[in-house]
Design a protein around this motif. Structure first.
Motif, PDB file in Angstrom:
ATOM      1  N   GLU A   1      18.279  45.940  28.528  1.00 17.45           N
ATOM      2  CA  GLU A   1      18.230  45.958  27.071  1.00 17.45           C
ATOM      3  C   GLU A   1      19.098  47.089  26.522  1.00 17.45           C
ATOM      4  O   GLU A   1      19.787  46.923  25.518  1.00 17.45           O
ATOM      5  CB  GLU A   1      16.787  46.130  26.597  1.00 17.45           C
ATOM      6  CG  GLU A   1      16.656  46.072  25.075  1.00 17.45           C
ATOM      7  CD  GLU A   1      15.218  46.114  24.605  1.00 17.45           C
ATOM      8  OE1 GLU A   1      14.934  46.863  23.651  1.00 17.45           O
ATOM      9  OE2 GLU A   1      14.379  45.402  25.200  1.00 17.45           O
TER      10      GLU A   1
ATOM     11  N   LYS B   1      22.709  46.010  26.505  1.00 16.07           N
ATOM     12  CA  LYS B   1      23.015  45.066  25.427  1.00 16.07           C
ATOM     13  C   LYS B   1      23.075  45.783  24.083  1.00 16.07           C
ATOM     14  O   LYS B   1      23.940  45.491  23.243  1.00 16.07           O
ATOM     15  CB  LYS B   1      21.972  43.943  25.407  1.00 16.07           C
ATOM     16  CG  LYS B   1      22.079  43.012  26.617  1.00 16.07           C
ATOM     17  CD  LYS B   1      21.001  41.933  26.608  1.00 16.07           C
ATOM     18  CE  LYS B   1      21.119  41.040  27.835  1.00 16.07           C
ATOM     19  NZ  LYS B   1      20.076  39.981  27.858  1.00 16.07           N
TER      20      LYS B   1
ATOM     21  N   HIS C   1      27.558  40.834  27.416  1.00 13.47           N
ATOM     22  CA  HIS C   1      26.998  40.777  26.065  1.00 13.47           C
ATOM     23  C   HIS C   1      28.084  41.105  25.035  1.00 13.47           C
ATOM     24  O   HIS C   1      28.120  40.484  23.960  1.00 13.47           O
ATOM     25  CB  HIS C   1      25.832  41.749  25.930  1.00 13.47           C
ATOM     26  CG  HIS C   1      25.021  41.550  24.686  1.00 13.47           C
ATOM     27  ND1 HIS C   1      24.298  40.404  24.421  1.00 13.47           N
ATOM     28  CD2 HIS C   1      24.837  42.346  23.591  1.00 13.47           C
ATOM     29  CE1 HIS C   1      23.698  40.497  23.254  1.00 13.47           C
ATOM     30  NE2 HIS C   1      24.007  41.666  22.716  1.00 13.47           N
TER      31      HIS C   1
END
Length: 364
Positions: free
Chosen positions: A249, A252, A348
Motif C-alpha cells: 500500500e 502505491k 501502479h
C-alpha cells in the motif's frame, strides 16, 4: 504498447577526457535542453545525504544540471524536504547544516539550496489527484511552486520500497512531513516509552490535542491524531515515530504522490547507478555496494527509467560479501531486502498514467 526512450552511458572514459564534461554531453543528447527554461523556476530535486552516510551523490552532478539550466535562462535551485524520522535533517536548520557538511551549498552547486517544506516540515501545498489511496497529496511548497522538476536520483536498494529511484525521489522526497506520514504510516504516530522523559514539547506542538502526558510519559490518542508529524520533529529525545503499514500500500501511495509532484509541469529524470547500497541514503551509515557501478540513465519518463535501471542492476554480478550475496529470489532487490517488491510502485504508476514500463534503451 507505447515505448519510452531511456538513455544510458557507462562510467568509462578516456585518460584525457573529463567526466563532468562527459556527463554534460550525455544530458544534452538525452534531451535535457528540450524543455523551456527561460525565466522559469527549476527545482532540482536531490538527496543531500544523512550525516554520516558517504554514498550519497556528489555535488558535481547537480552543478552540471544547474549550469545547463542557467545557460538556457532558467533559475535553478537544489531542493529536498525535511525527513519524517528523527535525524540530522528533520528541520530546515539542521538539514541545511547537513547539506553543507556533505558539500551542498550555493558555491559548490552554482545555485541556491532550499528546504522545500519550510522550517518545520509543515509548509506544503495540497494537490488534488483523487487517487485510489491519496486524494490530496501534500507536497513541499517550494517544489509545488516550481515550473519544472528535474530529479537526480541515487539508484539503490530501499528497505521498504525495494528500490530508491525517480519515483521514490518524487514521492517521499517531495512530500512534506504530513505527506510522508500519509505514505509511510497512514498518518499515525507512537511514543517509545523508554525514551520519553515527559517534557511535554510534543503536546505544545500538537494542534489536534492528540498527545497527553501522565506519569512523565507521553501517549497518543490515534482517534485525534491528524498525521502532521510535527511531534516527531519537536521531540529532542527521538521518542516519537511513525506507525508503519502495508509495504504494498505504501508503494502505491508513493506512485500517486510521485504523480502529484509533477502534475501539470514538465520534468526530466536522471538515475545514477553507482555505490548501489542496500539501504536508503537516509541512513547515517552505508553498507558495502551490492553490485559494481553500472552507469547513468536519463529519461522524461520516470517509470521507464526506474524499470530500465532495475533491469540493468539485475544483470550484474553480485559483489561477494555484500548483503545481496546470499540465497534468495533472482531479483537482487528482493533478495537484498526480503519482503519488498519494487514492481508494485512502477506497475501502479503505469496504471495511473505516469509513464510506461516498456522502454528503448539508447546507449551513448
Amino acid at each position: 504498447m507505447t515505448c519510452s526512450k531511456v538513455y544510458f552511458t557507462d562510467f568509462h572514459h578516456g585518460v584525457e577526457d573529463n567526466f563532468i564534461e562527459k556527463f554534460e554531453r550525455f544530458l544534452r543528447k538525452a534531451g535535457i535542453e528540450e524543455l523551456d527554461y527561460d525565466r522559469k523556476f527549476i527545482a532540482i530535486k536531490i538527496h543531500f545525504g544523512e550525516y554520516g552516510n558517504m554514498v550519497y551523490l556528489r555535488p558535481g552532478y547537480t552543478r552540471t544540471v544547474a549550469s545547463i539550466v542557467k545557460e538556457h535562462g532558467g533559475m535553478p535551485f537544489a531542493v529536498d524536504c525535511n525527513t519524517l524520522y528523527a535525524g540530522r535533517r528533520k528541520n530546515a536548520l539542521e538539514h541545511l547544516d547537513t547539506a553543507a557538511i556533505n558539500g551542498f551549498n550555493s558555491l559548490s552547486l552554482g545555485c541556491n539550496v532550499i528546504i522545500g517544506d519550510g522550517l518545520k516540515g509543515d509548509d506544503d501545498v495540497e494537490i488534488p489527484i483523487d487517487g485510489e489511496f491519496v486524494k490530496n497529496a501534500k507536497i513541499g511548497r517550494a517544489i509545488a511552486d516550481a515550473d519544472i522538476i528535474i530529479t537526480i536520483n541515487h539508484f539503490k536498494c530501499h528497505e521498504m520500497a525495494g528500490i530508491g529511484g525517480a519515483l521514490k525521489n518524487l514521492a517521499m522526497g517531495c512530500a512534506s512531513r504530513r505527506g510522508k506520514m500519509e505514505q509511510h504510516a497512514n498518518g499515525k504516530v507512537q511514543v517509545e516509552q523508554d525514551k520519553c522523559i515527559g517534557c511535554k514539547k510534543c503536546t505544545k506542538m500538537c494542534a489536534a490535542e492528540a498527545i497527553s502526558v501522565e506519569d512523565k510519559k507521553a501517549s497518543v490518542d490515534e482517534s485525534k491524531c491528524i498525521g502532521c508529524g510535527l511531534c516527531i520533529a519537536s521531540c529532542h529525545y527521538d521518542a516519537i515515530d511513525a506507525v508503519y503499514g502495508s509495504l504494498d500500500e505504501m508503494c502505491k501511495k508513493m506512485a500517486e504522490y510521485a504523480k502529484a509532484s509533477i502534475l501539470g509541469k514538465p520534468s526530466f529524470h536522471i538515475n545514477i547507478i553507482a555505490d548501489v547500497s542496500s539501504s536508503c541514503d537516509c541512513r547515517p551509515n552505508c553498507q558495502q555496494p551490492i553490485v559494481p557501478n553500472v552507469g547513468i540513465l536519463a529519461s522524461f519518463d520516470p517509470v521507464a527509467l526506474d524499470v530500465a535501471s532495475s533491469d540493468l542492476v539485475n544483470e550484474q554480478i553480485v559483489i561477494p560479501g555484500s548483503k545481496a550475496d546470499k540465497e534468495g529470489p533472482d531479483d537482487i532487490f528482493t533478495r537484498t531486502n526480503p519482503g519488498t517488491n519494487w514492481k508494485v510502485a512502477t506497475e501502479h504508476a503505469e496504471k495511473i498514467g505516469m509513464g510506461v514500463s516498456k522502454y528503448e534503451l539508447i546507449r551513448i
